[in-house]
Scaffold this motif. Structure first.
Motif, PDB file in Angstrom:
ATOM      1  N   VAL A  49       0.835  -1.207   0.000  1.00 19.95           N
ATOM      2  CA  VAL A  49       0.000   0.000   0.000  1.00 19.95           C
ATOM      3  C   VAL A  49       0.873   1.263   0.000  1.00 19.95           C
ATOM      4  N   TRP A  67       1.687   2.692  -3.454  1.00 23.65           N
ATOM      5  CA  TRP A  67       0.613   3.092  -4.368  1.00 23.65           C
ATOM      6  C   TRP A  67       0.634   4.593  -4.647  1.00 23.65           C
ATOM      7  N   ASP A  68       0.040   4.953  -5.775  1.00 24.41           N
ATOM      8  CA  ASP A  68      -0.284   6.342  -6.075  1.00 24.41           C
ATOM      9  C   ASP A  68      -1.794   6.506  -5.933  1.00 24.41           C
ATOM     10  N   ILE A  69      -2.213   7.705  -5.617  1.00 24.83           N
ATOM     11  CA  ILE A  69      -3.640   7.974  -5.469  1.00 24.83           C
ATOM     12  C   ILE A  69      -3.984   9.256  -6.207  1.00 24.83           C
ATOM     13  N   ASP A 102      -7.341  -1.956  -0.158  1.00 25.91           N
ATOM     14  CA  ASP A 102      -7.723  -1.232  -1.370  1.00 25.91           C
ATOM     15  C   ASP A 102      -9.225  -0.927  -1.368  1.00 25.91           C
ATOM     16  N   GLU A 130      -9.016   6.522  -4.122  1.00 26.04           N
ATOM     17  CA  GLU A 130      -8.888   5.570  -5.220  1.00 26.04           C
ATOM     18  C   GLU A 130      -7.425   5.433  -5.610  1.00 26.04           C
ATOM     19  N   ARG A 131      -6.990   4.199  -5.701  1.00 28.58           N
ATOM     20  CA  ARG A 131      -5.638   3.919  -6.156  1.00 28.58           C
ATOM     21  C   ARG A 131      -5.540   4.153  -7.660  1.00 28.58           C
TER      22      ARG A 131
END
Length: 263
Positions: free
Chosen positions: A83, A86-88, A249, A258-259
């Motif tokens: 996690v 990740w980018d969001i 997620d 939101e990823r």
């Protein structure tokens, strides 16, 4: 929905070392990009642990995710590490992948000072330096949702005393509803039909007095919080890590984060 300018709050926080800020994503068309910052809790001590702060390009809610509260729950901290990469698109995602570094290094449930997840009494001060530092991170980032990733033993409500394959919510906000929705998503997407005992369930809301970090978030801050428990019973490490990651997620998405990419 709140936009948090995290680094502006860094001044005056004891035991924190800021490591720097880098773009989390690039866009050749010139669109706004997310950024990723890191700093260290309890820097210079045996408990030193990294905090990753990912800012989406658009304003939105803040989420805080932890793994490794218990050092022998590998799938929990591996999922949190995923996690953290990740980018969001919107909001702020704060991840502490390895909360209890001494316990992780030892491969044990406890590090020093006993079970870390029994040191967060609602309505009172956390009961160790590490617990206080983790709670300080929660107060600093002021999350709209908190998610704590664990590994369990056995099957919830089937094998007495075990909590496997369940998402335990606080009673705050829509947490109970979201826990059931995410359990349904996991059962549809991940759990094979021939493993009915492994279906995820929404656990009972945490008891008011339980000294768990997620429960303290719910009780003291009236903030939705969750404990995700994926079992080691007949599941290998990669599978339960994958299912735990998907739970994070889906919970983040239910809370408006939101990823968009990342590893």
């Amino acid at each position: 929905m709140k936009r948090r300018t995290v680094l502006s709050r860094a001044g005056g926080v004891v035991g924190i070392a800021v490591a720097g800020s880098v773009p989390a994503t690039g866009d050749s068309r010139g669109s706004p990009v997310a950024t990723r910052d890191t700093y260290t809790l309890l820097d210079g001590t045996n408990h030193a642990t990294e905090v990753v702060v990912i800012e989406g390009a658009q304003s939105g809610p803040t989420a805080l995710v932890t793994g490794g509260i218990h050092g022998d729950e590998i799938s929990g901290y591996r999922a949190a590490e995923t996690v953290s990469g990740w980018d969001i698109a919107q909001g702020t995602l704060v991840v502490i992948p390895r909360a209890n570094t001494i316990a992780i290094e030892r491969g044990t449930r406890e590090g020093t000072g006993g079970d870390l997840n029994r040191l967060f009494p609602p309505g009172d001060e956390p009961a160790s330096a590490l617990a206080q530092a983790l709670w300080g991170a929660i107060e600093r980032h002021d999350p709209d949702v908190y998610i704590d990733l664990h590994r369990s033993l056995g099957i919830y409500n089937v094998q007495p005393g075990y909590v496997g394959q369940a998402i335990f919510p606080t009673a705050a906000g829509p947490a109970v509803e979201h826990a059931q929705a995410v359990a349904d998503i996991l059962n549809d997407e991940k759990v094979p039909w021939y493993m009915p005992l492994h279906k995820y369930r929404a656990g009972d809301p945490m008891p008011e007095s339980g000294p768990l970090i997620a429960n303290k978030v719910g009780q003291d801050r009236d903030t939705p919080a969750y404990i995700v428990e994926s079992t080691s019973f007949l599941l290998d490490l990669d599978t339960r890590t994958d299912w735990t990651t998907r739970a994070a997620d889906a919970l983040l998405a239910r809370h408006g984060i939101e990823r968009t990419g990342g590893r």
